[in-house]
Structures are given as C-alpha cells and as structure tokens.
Write a protein that holds these residues in place. Sequence first.
Motif, PDB file in Angstrom:
ATOM      1  N   VAL B  21      41.871  39.315  93.723  1.00 55.92           N
ATOM      2  CA  VAL B  21      41.676  38.150  94.591  1.00 55.92           C
ATOM      3  C   VAL B  21      42.208  38.424  95.998  1.00 55.92           C
ATOM      4  O   VAL B  21      41.548  38.111  96.992  1.00 55.92           O
ATOM      5  N   GLY B  22      43.373  39.046  96.103  1.00 51.99           N
ATOM      6  CA  GLY B  22      43.962  39.328  97.413  1.00 51.99           C
ATOM      7  C   GLY B  22      43.104  40.236  98.262  1.00 51.99           C
ATOM      8  O   GLY B  22      42.872  39.967  99.457  1.00 51.99           O
ATOM      9  N   SER B  23      42.581  41.319  97.665  1.00 52.17           N
ATOM     10  CA  SER B  23      41.794  42.249  98.477  1.00 52.17           C
ATOM     11  C   SER B  23      40.436  41.636  98.840  1.00 52.17           C
ATOM     12  O   SER B  23      39.919  41.857  99.944  1.00 52.17           O
ATOM     13  N   LEU B  24      39.892  40.810  97.937  1.00 49.33           N
ATOM     14  CA  LEU B  24      38.647  40.090  98.268  1.00 49.33           C
ATOM     15  C   LEU B  24      38.893  39.099  99.409  1.00 49.33           C
ATOM     16  O   LEU B  24      38.111  39.016 100.376  1.00 49.33           O
ATOM     17  N   GLU B  25      39.990  38.352  99.321  1.00 51.58           N
ATOM     18  CA  GLU B  25      40.301  37.352 100.341  1.00 51.58           C
ATOM     19  C   GLU B  25      40.519  38.029 101.702  1.00 51.58           C
ATOM     20  O   GLU B  25      40.092  37.510 102.742  1.00 51.58           O
ATOM     21  N   ALA B  26      41.156  39.198 101.679  1.00 52.13           N
ATOM     22  CA  ALA B  26      41.359  39.942 102.938  1.00 52.13           C
ATOM     23  C   ALA B  26      40.009  40.248 103.585  1.00 52.13           C
ATOM     24  O   ALA B  26      39.841  40.084 104.805  1.00 52.13           O
ATOM     25  N   ALA B  67      30.718  35.983  94.860  1.00 52.81           N
ATOM     26  CA  ALA B  67      31.777  36.305  95.828  1.00 52.81           C
ATOM     27  C   ALA B  67      31.640  37.749  96.312  1.00 52.81           C
ATOM     28  O   ALA B  67      31.785  38.027  97.507  1.00 52.81           O
ATOM     29  N   LEU B  68      31.342  38.665  95.381  1.00 56.21           N
ATOM     30  CA  LEU B  68      31.180  40.073  95.772  1.00 56.21           C
ATOM     31  C   LEU B  68      30.007  40.223  96.736  1.00 56.21           C
ATOM     32  O   LEU B  68      30.064  40.965  97.718  1.00 56.21           O
ATOM     33  N   ARG B  69      28.918  39.491  96.445  1.00 52.94           N
ATOM     34  CA  ARG B  69      27.728  39.547  97.299  1.00 52.94           C
ATOM     35  C   ARG B  69      28.072  39.098  98.717  1.00 52.94           C
ATOM     36  O   ARG B  69      27.580  39.640  99.696  1.00 52.94           O
ATOM     37  N   HIS B  70      28.951  38.097  98.805  1.00 54.66           N
ATOM     38  CA  HIS B  70      29.340  37.500 100.079  1.00 54.66           C
ATOM     39  C   HIS B  70      29.975  38.532 101.011  1.00 54.66           C
ATOM     40  O   HIS B  70      29.934  38.365 102.239  1.00 54.66           O
ATOM     41  N   CYS B 329      38.053  32.112  96.685  1.00 54.25           N
ATOM     42  CA  CYS B 329      37.870  32.689  98.028  1.00 54.25           C
ATOM     43  C   CYS B 329      36.593  32.155  98.668  1.00 54.25           C
ATOM     44  O   CYS B 329      36.554  31.854  99.868  1.00 54.25           O
ATOM     45  N   LEU B 330      35.541  32.029  97.855  1.00 56.43           N
ATOM     46  CA  LEU B 330      34.275  31.490  98.361  1.00 56.43           C
ATOM     47  C   LEU B 330      34.440  30.056  98.840  1.00 56.43           C
ATOM     48  O   LEU B 330      33.972  29.683  99.920  1.00 56.43           O
TER      49      LEU B 330
END
Lengths: 480, 480
Positions: B21-26, B67-70, B329-330
């Motif tokens: 979650v942290g690395s995605l949010e970054a 979320a990954l697509r985003h 995150c989304l």
Amino acid sequence: MEGKSNKNSDTQVAVVGAGLVGSLEACMLAQRGYDVHLYEYREDIRTLEHVPGRSINLAMSVRGRTALRHIGVEDSIIAHHAIPMRARMIHRPDGSTAAIPYNKDGQCIYSVGRRFVNEVLLTKAESFPNVTFHFQHRLTAMDITTRTMTFTNPTTEETNTRTADLIIGCDGAFSAVRKEMLKRANLNYSQNYIPHGYMELCIPADKHGEFAMPPNYLHIWPRGEYMMIALPNQDKSWTVTLFMPFNIFESLTSPQILMNFFQQNYPDAIPLIGEEKLVKDFFANKGLPMISVKCSPYHVGSSCLLLGDAAHAMVPFYGQGMNCGMEDCLVFDELLTKLDYDLSLVLPAYSAKRNPDAEAIVDLAMYNYVEMRDMVNSRWFLLRKKLDNFLNLIFPRSWVPLYTMVTFSREPYHMCIKKKQRQDKVLHCTSLAVLGTAVVGGVVLTWRSGSASDWLHKTFNFVVTAGRSAVPYLDHVTLY
Amino acid sequence: MEGKSNKNSDTQVAVVGAGLVGSLEACMLAQRGYDVHLYEYREDIRTLEHVPGRSINLAMSVRGRTALRHIGVEDSIIAHHAIPMRARMIHRPDGSTAAIPYNKDGQCIYSVGRRFVNEVLLTKAESFPNVTFHFQHRLTAMDITTRTMTFTNPTTEETNTRTADLIIGCDGAFSAVRKEMLKRANLNYSQNYIPHGYMELCIPADKHGEFAMPPNYLHIWPRGEYMMIALPNQDKSWTVTLFMPFNIFESLTSPQILMNFFQQNYPDAIPLIGEEKLVKDFFANKGLPMISVKCSPYHVGSSCLLLGDAAHAMVPFYGQGMNCGMEDCLVFDELLTKLDYDLSLVLPAYSAKRNPDAEAIVDLAMYNYVEMRDMVNSRWFLLRKKLDNFLNLIFPRSWVPLYTMVTFSREPYHMCIKKKQRQDKVLHCTSLAVLGTAVVGGVVLTWRSGSASDWLHKTFNFVVTAGRSAVPYLDHVTLY
C-alpha cells in the motif's frame, strides 16, 4: 488468614494508581498479608487543597458498599457522609417535577464525594503495616517479562526502577499499565468515544445555607438528545452535569445563545445556578469526552492484571463505574482465597469470570443513556416502571426489574441481562398475544355489526392501537 | 494535472511503510505532483535475498487491479506474472475433489507473489523524480501537532528527525503511526485476535518440475473447525496455509501425532508436501496470530492519515486485505482531485467515505471464515451457489452474489452487504412462504384422510422438513 498472611508476605504486589479502586485493592491485598506497594503519579490527595480531575460526586450502591464493608469502612462513608437518594426527580421543560422511586422497597443509592471516599481508603491503607505508599510515581515504562516498572517523578523528572511479583493496573481509563500490556501481549481491546460530551456546573446552597432543591433525589432533566443531572453534596450544593453532543456544545458560542438554550430546555435551573455563574462557568469550561473501553483478557501470565476503569471504562449513565471497579476487587479477593493464593490460577480465573460481567455493564451503561433521555416521555416511563414493579410484586423472586438487579444486588451483571432478556421475551409474547386478541376481537366485534368498509376501518384502528402498546417492548428486545 | 503538479510540489508528504500500500500510494501521490518521501524500516527488499514477514502469495481481484492500472503497472503484474485461479477446488477428506467456479461468467482471481508486486511498485515509485526513498528508517516517535517524525536506524540505532505537511501511515496492522495517533487524538479503535492461528507450508514442484495439482484453482480443504488452502506460485510450487485453533496447533506435539492428524484430515496432501518436509516445516514454525483492526476516523486534522492494514487489518478469509488497501489509495486519489487538493477537506471526506466500506469488509472477512469452513458440507454449499447463480441468471442486474460483488466489482463494500441483505430478505420471505404452505398443505392433506394422531404426526413432519430448508437462509439473515 493469619497463616496466609505469613505465606503471602514474601509476595510483592505493585498496585499502580491510588484512586478509588487502587487504594481499595491495596487494603484488600494487605488484609491477605501481601507486601503491597501503592504507586500514584499525583501527590497524596490528603495534602492537596484542590484535586484536579474527574467528577466530584458519585452514586454508590450495593456493589460498592459490599466492597467497603469487606475492609471495614462502609460505615464511615455511608453512615457519616453519604446523602441517600431515594428516587429520581424528573424536571419537565415546563418546570413541573415527578418522582420515580428506584424500586418498590424504598432502597436507595447514595451520593458520595469522590475525594472523601478516596481519602478514607488511603487512610485505611495507611493503617496496614504491609502497605507502602509511593506518591509522585508516574509509570512511564514496564517490562512484563521481568516485571520491571520505570517510574518518573512528574516534578523532578527523576526516574526509578522497581520490580514486583505481581503488577496490578488500577490506573483508570487511560491506563499506562494497559498500554504497556498491549505492546507485548495479544489482548483484544476496544475504545469508543461517544458523540456526547459532559460539563460539570454547580447549584450553590441557597441564601439560608440549605439545599436549593429537595435533597434526597437524583435530579434529572431529560430532553431527548441531551440531558442534565444533579447530585447533592455534603456542603448543600449540587454538582450539575450537562450531557449533550459536542456539536451542541460548540453551537453555544455566546452568553445570549447559552441563555436562550437554557430558557428553552432547563428554565427552572437558571435561578438555581444563577445566570451570571452559569455564563461564567460554562465559558470557563468545555465539553469533555466520554470513553468506553473493553479489554480481554485482563491479565498476562501471572505477572500483570487490570482492575477498574483500566480494564473496562464505561460511560457514566448507569452509575456503576465505581461500583463495578470496587466489585472487581471483591471478585479477585474471592478467587484468591478459593484458589489458595496461586496467582498462576487466580489471574486466568479472574479474567474468565469477570470479563462477561464487566462487558455486560459497559454495554448497559451505553444503553442506559438512551433510557435516561427517554424519560422525557416520563408518563410512559412511569407506566413501564409501574408495570415492572407490579410484576415484581406478584412474582417477587422471578421478576426483578433490571435496574434493581444491577443496583441493589450482587447478581453478576451478565446474569442481570440474561434475566432481563427472559422477562422481555415474556412481555414480548404477552404483547403479541394482546395484539392477536385485539385483531380477532376487532374482526369479531365489527363483523357482527357494520358494513365492510366500517369493518376494515375499525380493525385497522384496533391493530394500530394494540401495535403501539406492543412496540416499546419489541424495541427493548431488540436493544439487548 | 500538470498545473496541479506545480501547486502540489510545495507540499511534502511522508509515506510511512513501503509495503504494497505504501509504495502504491507513493506512486499515486507522485502522479499528483507532491514531494513524496517514502520511509521504510527494512532495507530495500530488491536488494535482499530473503524477505522476512508475511504470506508469500496473495489473491488479487478487481479492486487491486484497478489501482495497479491507475499507475500503469497492471500488465506487468497480471499479464506477465499472475496465475489465474478460475474456481475453488474443494478437497474432501476421502481425497475426492469438486470445483466450484467463482461465478457464472468465468471471471477469475489471480495468485500473485507479495514480493514481486512490491518490487514492481518500488521500481515504479523510483521512476518518479519527486519520490525520495528512505530505507532503514523505523518510526519511533511522532508529534502530530508539529508533524515531526523521529526515525531510528534499526542497525546503527542512529536517530533522525523529519517533518512533513502530511504524514500517511501505511505501516500495517501494527502501525507505529496509528499508535502515535492514538496517544493524542480521540480515535475509536478496536483490535481482536481470533482463536485461530495460521502456518505456511509448501508443496514443491513435482519431479518433472510441474505443478503437483491442477494450477488454475484456489485449493481448499474445508474441515469445519479447521481448514487448509493452497495458492500456486510462479516456480510451480504451492504455498499452503493451515488454519486452526491455537489449542489444536499446541496439541500436535510429536511427528506421530501430526501425521495422524494429517492422515485423518488432509490425507491427499501428505504425498504432495512430503512426509519428511511436512514434519520438518511444521515443527520449525508455529501458529501465528491473526488480528482484526478497526479504527475511526482515519485522519487527524489535515496532518495525518492511515491507509491499508494500518487503518483496517482484517483476517485473510475474503482475500480482500491487499485489494481493499489498494482501493484505499484509489478512493483517496479520487477525493484529492474532486476537492481540488485541499487536504483540510480531503482527509475528513476520506474518513467519512471509506470507514463504512472498510469496516464492512473487515466484518465480511471474519464472517467468511465460517463460510469457507462450511464448504465441508460442499453439497449444500454447491446447491446454494447454484441457486445464487440461477437467480443472477434470471435477474442479472438486481441479483448479484455477494462474493461476485465483493471480488469482481468496485461496488462499495458496505453496499455489497446492503444488497446482500435485501436479497436475503427475499429468500427469507420465500422460505417462510414455503414453510407456511407446507403447514397448510400438511393440515389439509392429513385432515381429509386419517386419524387425529396421524394428522398431528404428519403435520409435525411437514413443518420440520420445511423448517430445515428455510433455516440456512434464516441463519444468513442473522449473520449479517
């Protein structure tokens, strides 16, 4: 017990927190011969002019009294200090009042001063040679494995390290002991703030130095979304507590708005508090939060235990916070003797026995807020109380109102709820039977005389009327 | 977005925790132009040979994929790494199996490696010039008012102090950010350990280097009180997870007892894992606890926010922990743009919007454990799934099975439950109607022919039979 004293004198118990529960627990442990060390972050309150902190007076009932009796201080508190409150006194918005007795036997609860009770307990603890006081000791760290505590002096910031065989956290809703336990052990834990705050105000003694309202009552101003209560003090003043949602507190931004609010909701309280004092006190204070805490289990191994608010803080609406905390000490003491002081058995047994009861009263306290506010509809409340008391009169042993069980007995709290649920089921079925009879009655009566539309109309009315009388009991069943 | 980037580049955001979650949010914050600092207590996992910590593979579904697509990494994970699982494969105690598709449209979930996904996200984050990594930074203190964080290097014990305009805690179920928030702010919070633990075992690739079981399934060994599952890995091995109460873990004290237990419950898994390996791995590990966490709100002022497990850790039985965290995150990103990056509005709006959904999936995850274990009765489960799918076929828009809504749509979680409750009510009423018809039918049929006792007996049987078919739906209604 003497034999036990010798055996237990090698066991050092640290009680953290010298409030009502901590100082009571120190006395009980001292009676069992333990080497008791009582740690408290404040100074000795008996030496202070003003004690900061929470509510000034409290309602004491059977559970608290039993615990006090167990260490021989019931009389010095109940007989020589407490003010009996024999009934609720409901204040309606128009200023009229109605008394609702606590129960049919005239049993009463007692308004006691927090500080007074605490001082009596400290003095009692001091009378035991095996109790050592450590004031100005604030717990700042703890190692459960080595049973080591680090204390910091709040004034000098000096630290010192102590150990004990058993650490008992009696340090309240924001317990430092619990925080340290949560770091290391797999405890279940929850804390909930309710959307309501509270603020303490004061009704002073009148110009003759007497109570400004009839003293032997717990006065309640129920207003649906908010509520005010007042408990009598020894000096003939009243401690008034205002409960309302924080957004209402925040909306009362000027003396004018505050006075309008009081005019509308608590007009009869204005001359009692005094307009000037009301404005001054209200704006000098702010709405304080109320927290509900659950935790399970209450112990870690045989080294650490939580009692009182540290284990189960509750909102103040059943008047059981202090009573439950004091009963904790009794339950723990009973298990100590029953299990021959084997702490490795006593601690788990205590958690297992006490958890369902403590969680029951935490839930009841939350629920009772709704009930107290509901007294706004005091006619209906009165009727229900009368029905409850009437059924109690017919079935004195099997039908005891919930409030009576909780307040005037030592029935385990979770059993109070169980019994209440059983009673509610009976009422529920009775209500449904009434409803059914009404429907059939309506059908029969109107069938015999009248047109079809008339029949439908009358039946509908019957059902609605019967339904309305059944619904409150249905609600009750749902709420538990 | 370019304009926004310029505006946001003055705002420093600290993301604490560089897990999924942290690395995605970054990455998401970097896309919006913020000055992002990503703090992580471990070293860069891309440089480590072995990453300690939690489950090796995870089930990814629609919310995670969206979320990954985003941030443009869906393909590199789903197309080039993930292993589709198109159905559950139920293993019965006798070794026979049955496939239960996830839904009628053949949609599937994907087994992905936690480490692989994390590395892709870190590499993506690294590609943004406005993201700065800080590894070996363990948060040891935080001051919410001044937005100051103290980090300690786990190896050298050196500390250093940093500030940020916004601190986002993505540091998992035992979040240090949350602990600091709880110290200062009035948060509602609960943590619950369930009585079950889990242990990861492994089924290696077979002697041909191939999957030892059909790969495109999530394999489940449901056994009532306990359960085992297996997800496929890229290297053709399987990660097997054993779930059972801690007291069962503790009762398996010798290789002989362990093998008896497996013989009785998971006989077909023994040759797949290998007897020697099973004994070795089981006794080299221990049952690990599972925690369920709720918290509300997720923010303090405009300075601090929790995302992912830090805000709502859940038990792993709905396969939604990662998916929900990524959807967090989304949702946050959607609100950022909607409210024009005004953090004083975005943070409270996020808490208000996300809390009911996150708590819904925390509850569903807890409930689904019961459902997964219930598959032990796979015939009945299959029948219910078929009924669900049949109703979905007739009413494709209004009747969507709960699992499908949760897993294959972005319907807010709390709406999934609401819709499911509506569907259950329909089934409930239908069941009651069936029951009623059965009673009336029984009465009529037997009244016309037979003695009074015969009549009573037959009616009773009718009611019991009809009741049995209605009860599972009644249970369902109660459980939500």
